[in-house]
Design an enzyme around this catalytic site. Structure first.
Site: not given
Length: 226
Positions: A74, A93, A119, A124
């Site tokens: 995206e 993302h 972790h 984003h």
């Protein structure tokens, strides 16, 4: 299930694997009509249980641990600099048509050199993370710019277009959602700086070590075979 050419399933050192690739181009969509391929340096190591999709550049000696999702389908492109490590469960993302610019290029996610993303952290885009930054367990960085050498502690959130100055310490669980909060942050304590350096030292050994462990006899999902 397609058999790898020249392989015999009975000769596998592990239980039979799926043979499915974990590195792939982005899908064709109305917003990204041209598929983009990941560009991964041969010295980087991507775990067989992780995925890299779309326009992501991964530079030398990067370590991507199991169950990492690097999904540039995206928001795109992503850039991951040399000697950076993405630990188990990290997600990358980005939002469509939202970028960070370095003056020459635009990135959905830019991660510099020698960065540790610990972790289960979520990175984003749009966001930029400078060299030698440490992002702690389950932290979130979204719509932010993090300066070189900053330390983002466990469960912290950095967002809302803030810029974290270089070498600043974001405490555990803090929500840094205004520039005033970001500017008020203290310098990284000595103990935390030493901890970040040690984590880097350990993780920089993993790419070469895992390549040696698996060797050349490796199918697309990562399992070794003879």
């Amino acid at each position: 299930m397609e058999q790898i050419k020249g392989s015999d399933p009975s000769s596998f050192n592990h239980s039979p694997c799926c043979f499915e690739p974990y590195i792939s181009p982005s899908p064709i969509t109305s917003f990204n009509p041209v598929p983009q391929e990941p560009q991964i340096d041969k010295t980087a190591f991507i775990s067989q249980f992780s995925s890299v999709i779309g326009g992501a550049t991964i530079r030398n000696n990067v370590f991507v641990a199991p169950n990492v999702s690097i999904r540039a389908d995206e928001g795109t492109p992503f850039y991951i600099g040399s000697n950076t490590n993405l630990q188990d469960g990290v997600i990358l993302h980005g939002l469509l048509n939202k970028w960070i610019s370095d003056g020459k290029n635009k990135f959905s996610i830019f991660i510099g050199n020698g960065v540790t993303i610990a972790h289960r952290a979520l990175i984003h885009g749009p966001c930029s993370i400078g060299d030698d930054v440490f992002v702690g367990f389950s932290a979130i960085v979204y719509n932010a710019i993090v300066g070189k050498g900053a330390f983002i502690s466990n469960n912290a959130v950095v967002t809302n277009s803030v810029r974290i100055p270089p070498n600043r310490f974001v405490p555990p669980g803090a929500h840094i959602d205004s520039q005033a909060k970001a500017n008020a942050l203290a310098k990284v304590p000595k103990d935390d700086k030493e901890f970040a350096h040690e984590v880097q030292r350990v993780n920089q050994e993993f790419p070469a070590s895992y390549h040696l462990l698996f060797g050349k006899n490796r199918c697309s999902c990562g399992f070794a075979f003879n």
